[in-house]
Design a protein around this motif. Structure first.
Motif, PDB file in Angstrom:
ATOM      1  N   ASP A  23       7.951  -1.506  27.628  1.00  0.00           N
ATOM      2  CA  ASP A  23       7.853  -1.588  29.091  1.00  0.00           C
ATOM      3  C   ASP A  23       9.006  -0.848  29.751  1.00  0.00           C
TER       4      ASP A  23
ATOM      5  N   PHE B 146       8.409  -9.869  21.816  1.00  0.00           N
ATOM      6  CA  PHE B 146       8.963  -9.600  23.140  1.00  0.00           C
ATOM      7  C   PHE B 146      10.091  -8.574  23.100  1.00  0.00           C
TER       8      PHE B 146
ATOM      9  N   ASP C  92       9.391 -10.061  30.632  1.00  0.00           N
ATOM     10  CA  ASP C  92       9.614  -9.808  29.200  1.00  0.00           C
ATOM     11  C   ASP C  92      10.936 -10.434  28.755  1.00  0.00           C
TER      12      ASP C  92
ATOM     13  N   LYS D  56       7.996  -5.436  23.109  1.00  0.00           N
ATOM     14  CA  LYS D  56       7.332  -5.296  24.412  1.00  0.00           C
ATOM     15  C   LYS D  56       8.326  -4.865  25.479  1.00  0.00           C
ATOM     16  N   LEU D  57       9.503  -5.445  25.473  1.00  0.00           N
ATOM     17  CA  LEU D  57      10.513  -5.085  26.449  1.00  0.00           C
ATOM     18  C   LEU D  57      10.892  -3.610  26.304  1.00  0.00           C
TER      19      LEU D  57
END
Length: 141
Positions: free
Chosen positions: A135, A128, A74, A131-132
């Motif tokens: 996650d 991203f 990521d 997403k990071l």
């Protein structure tokens, strides 16, 4: 039976003393992950991605390393997109400076292409970033 018992005990002892495949994969996975981090920090994004892909392929039992690999991938994607956005903006600034000196200079980057590419890269950076964060939340649990 008396001969089998000592042999069985020796096998159990050897098995418990030697590292499991998972431990081997974790150790190797951690090494691959460290290499990927070095590549990432040097802005060698393709090499860093390749390392993560190799981790996934070659060390399937390295669960912790693979979890960290997801976060690293990521970050790699986020930094690569941000770097591409920076390069695009530098190209546009350079072109604008050339046009100020020579209004008849050929355009290497037209405004429609710039806007489309800028928007695409900006969306990628935002994706991203989200997403990071997601996650990271999953990895903490």
């Amino acid at each position: 039976m008396k001969k089998i018992l000592p042999i069985l005990a020796a096998v159990v002892c050897m098995a418990s003393c030697s590292p499991s495949q998972r431990e081997i994969d974790e150790r190797e996975g951690a090494r691959v992950l460290a290499d990927a981090r070095k590549e990432w920090k040097a802005n060698h994004f393709d090499a860093a991605r390749d390392s993560i892909m190799s981790l996934r392929k070659n060390h399937p039992l390295a669960i912790e390393a693979r979890k960290q690999g997801i976060l690293l991938l990521d970050s790699i994607e986020l930094y690569a997109a941000a770097d591409s956005l920076r390069v695009l903006n530098e190209r546009a600034q350079h072109q604008n400076a050339l046009l100020l000196d020579n209004p008849n200079a050929p355009l290497e980057l037209d405004s429609a292409t710039y806007v489309d590419e800028h928007e695409r890269l900006d969306v990628k950076v935002q994706f991203f970033e989200r997403k990071l964060k997601e996650d990271q939340k999953k990895n903490v649990k």
